[in-house]
Design a protein around this motif. Structure first.
Motif, PDB file in Angstrom:
ATOM      1  N   ALA A 170       3.082   9.811 -10.149  1.00 32.62           N
ATOM      2  CA  ALA A 170       2.315  10.015 -11.381  1.00 32.62           C
ATOM      3  C   ALA A 170       1.589  11.358 -11.337  1.00 32.62           C
ATOM      4  CB  ALA A 170       1.323   8.872 -11.568  1.00 32.62           C
ATOM      5  N   GLN A 171       1.032  11.720 -10.210  1.00 27.54           N
ATOM      6  CA  GLN A 171       0.357  13.009 -10.078  1.00 27.54           C
ATOM      7  C   GLN A 171       1.345  14.164 -10.233  1.00 27.54           C
ATOM      8  OE1 GLN A 171      -1.436  12.556  -6.230  1.00 27.54           O
ATOM      9  NE2 GLN A 171      -3.380  11.827  -7.058  1.00 27.54           N
ATOM     10  N   LEU A 172       2.522  13.993  -9.659  1.00 26.00           N
ATOM     11  CA  LEU A 172       3.552  15.025  -9.766  1.00 26.00           C
ATOM     12  C   LEU A 172       4.004  15.193 -11.213  1.00 26.00           C
ATOM     13  CD1 LEU A 172       5.205  16.956  -8.007  1.00 26.00           C
ATOM     14  CD2 LEU A 172       6.927  15.164  -7.820  1.00 26.00           C
ATOM     15  N   ALA A 173       4.201  14.083 -11.914  1.00 21.39           N
ATOM     16  CA  ALA A 173       4.612  14.137 -13.318  1.00 21.39           C
ATOM     17  C   ALA A 173       3.510  14.765 -14.181  1.00 21.39           C
ATOM     18  CB  ALA A 173       4.954  12.739 -13.819  1.00 21.39           C
ATOM     19  N   ALA A 174       2.266  14.421 -13.926  1.00 20.49           N
ATOM     20  CA  ALA A 174       1.153  14.997 -14.684  1.00 20.49           C
ATOM     21  C   ALA A 174       1.057  16.501 -14.432  1.00 20.49           C
ATOM     22  CB  ALA A 174      -0.157  14.309 -14.303  1.00 20.49           C
ATOM     23  N   SER A 175       1.258  16.926 -13.211  1.00 22.13           N
ATOM     24  CA  SER A 175       1.224  18.354 -12.897  1.00 22.13           C
ATOM     25  C   SER A 175       2.349  19.097 -13.600  1.00 22.13           C
ATOM     26  CB  SER A 175       1.346  18.574 -11.385  1.00 22.13           C
ATOM     27  OG  SER A 175       0.256  18.001 -10.720  1.00 22.13           O
ATOM     28  N   ALA A 176       3.520  18.500 -13.623  1.00 20.02           N
ATOM     29  CA  ALA A 176       4.647  19.123 -14.320  1.00 20.02           C
ATOM     30  C   ALA A 176       4.370  19.212 -15.815  1.00 20.02           C
ATOM     31  CB  ALA A 176       5.920  18.334 -14.059  1.00 20.02           C
ATOM     32  N   LYS A 233       0.839  -1.199   0.000  1.00 20.36           N
ATOM     33  CA  LYS A 233       0.000   0.000   0.000  1.00 20.36           C
ATOM     34  C   LYS A 233       0.875   1.250   0.000  1.00 20.36           C
ATOM     35  CE  LYS A 233      -4.005   2.036   2.169  1.00 20.36           C
ATOM     36  NZ  LYS A 233      -5.038   1.887   3.167  1.00 20.36           N
ATOM     37  N   ILE A 234       1.955   1.242   0.769  1.00 20.92           N
ATOM     38  CA  ILE A 234       2.869   2.381   0.809  1.00 20.92           C
ATOM     39  C   ILE A 234       3.495   2.580  -0.568  1.00 20.92           C
ATOM     40  CG2 ILE A 234       5.036   3.240   1.777  1.00 20.92           C
ATOM     41  CD1 ILE A 234       4.273   1.810   4.383  1.00 20.92           C
ATOM     42  N   HIS A 235       3.932   1.489  -1.199  1.00 23.23           N
ATOM     43  CA  HIS A 235       4.551   1.553  -2.515  1.00 23.23           C
ATOM     44  C   HIS A 235       3.560   2.087  -3.548  1.00 23.23           C
ATOM     45  CE1 HIS A 235       7.387   0.581  -5.632  1.00 23.23           C
ATOM     46  NE2 HIS A 235       6.481  -0.141  -6.264  1.00 23.23           N
ATOM     47  N   ARG A 236       2.331   1.609  -3.500  1.00 18.93           N
ATOM     48  CA  ARG A 236       1.304   2.056  -4.437  1.00 18.93           C
ATOM     49  C   ARG A 236       1.025   3.545  -4.246  1.00 18.93           C
ATOM     50  NH1 ARG A 236      -3.149  -1.310  -3.430  1.00 18.93           N
ATOM     51  NH2 ARG A 236      -3.856   0.184  -1.891  1.00 18.93           N
ATOM     52  N   ASN A 237       0.974   4.018  -2.994  1.00 20.21           N
ATOM     53  CA  ASN A 237       0.737   5.439  -2.734  1.00 20.21           C
ATOM     54  C   ASN A 237       1.869   6.297  -3.291  1.00 20.21           C
ATOM     55  OD1 ASN A 237      -1.658   4.882  -1.505  1.00 20.21           O
ATOM     56  ND2 ASN A 237      -0.888   5.071   0.582  1.00 20.21           N
ATOM     57  N   ARG A 238       3.104   5.814  -3.186  1.00 23.08           N
ATOM     58  CA  ARG A 238       4.242   6.555  -3.742  1.00 23.08           C
ATOM     59  C   ARG A 238       4.166   6.623  -5.256  1.00 23.08           C
ATOM     60  NH1 ARG A 238       9.183   4.253  -0.022  1.00 23.08           N
ATOM     61  NH2 ARG A 238       8.583   5.357   1.867  1.00 23.08           N
ATOM     62  N   LEU A 239       3.760   5.527  -5.890  1.00 21.06           N
ATOM     63  CA  LEU A 239       3.627   5.533  -7.346  1.00 21.06           C
ATOM     64  C   LEU A 239       2.531   6.493  -7.797  1.00 21.06           C
ATOM     65  CD1 LEU A 239       4.023   1.755  -8.254  1.00 21.06           C
ATOM     66  CD2 LEU A 239       5.636   3.600  -8.675  1.00 21.06           C
ATOM     67  N   ILE A 240       1.426   6.516  -7.090  1.00 25.85           N
ATOM     68  CA  ILE A 240       0.335   7.432  -7.429  1.00 25.85           C
ATOM     69  C   ILE A 240       0.797   8.878  -7.261  1.00 25.85           C
ATOM     70  CG2 ILE A 240      -1.945   8.256  -6.682  1.00 25.85           C
ATOM     71  CD1 ILE A 240      -2.628   5.311  -6.090  1.00 25.85           C
TER      72      ILE A 240
END
Length: 88
Positions: free
Chosen positions: A67-73, A57-64
């Protein structure tokens, strides 16, 4: 300490966990001579340590989050490119 017919059992009722109201620990036969206080202390430590979320769950949260950070950039870069094209 609760005693069964063949095993000793430690029951923890204060788990401080949202999913479980109590936990039961079966004492190994070779550890029956250990004091009840030590067994309860160890059982409480194990029950308290289980409150962390699973590693997946921790790993999945980091991946999400990544991805959100990359999309924002990407959105920011596209907005900047469009804005500079109109202002030039």
């Amino acid at each position: 300490m609760l005693k069964g017919t063949n095993r000793q059992v430690i029951e923890i009722t204060q788990t401080d966990c949202e999913y479980f109201e109590r936990a039961m620990f079966f004492v190994k036969p070779e550890c029956v001579n250990v004091s009840e206080g030590r067994l309860r202390e160890r059982a409480n430590a194990i029950a308290a340590a289980d409150n962390k979320p699973p590693a997946t769950k921790i790993h999945r949260n980091r991946l999400i989050f990544a991805a959100q950070l990359a999309a924002s950039a990407g959105v920011g870069a596209a907005f900047t490119a469009i804005l500079t094209a109109f202002l030039s």
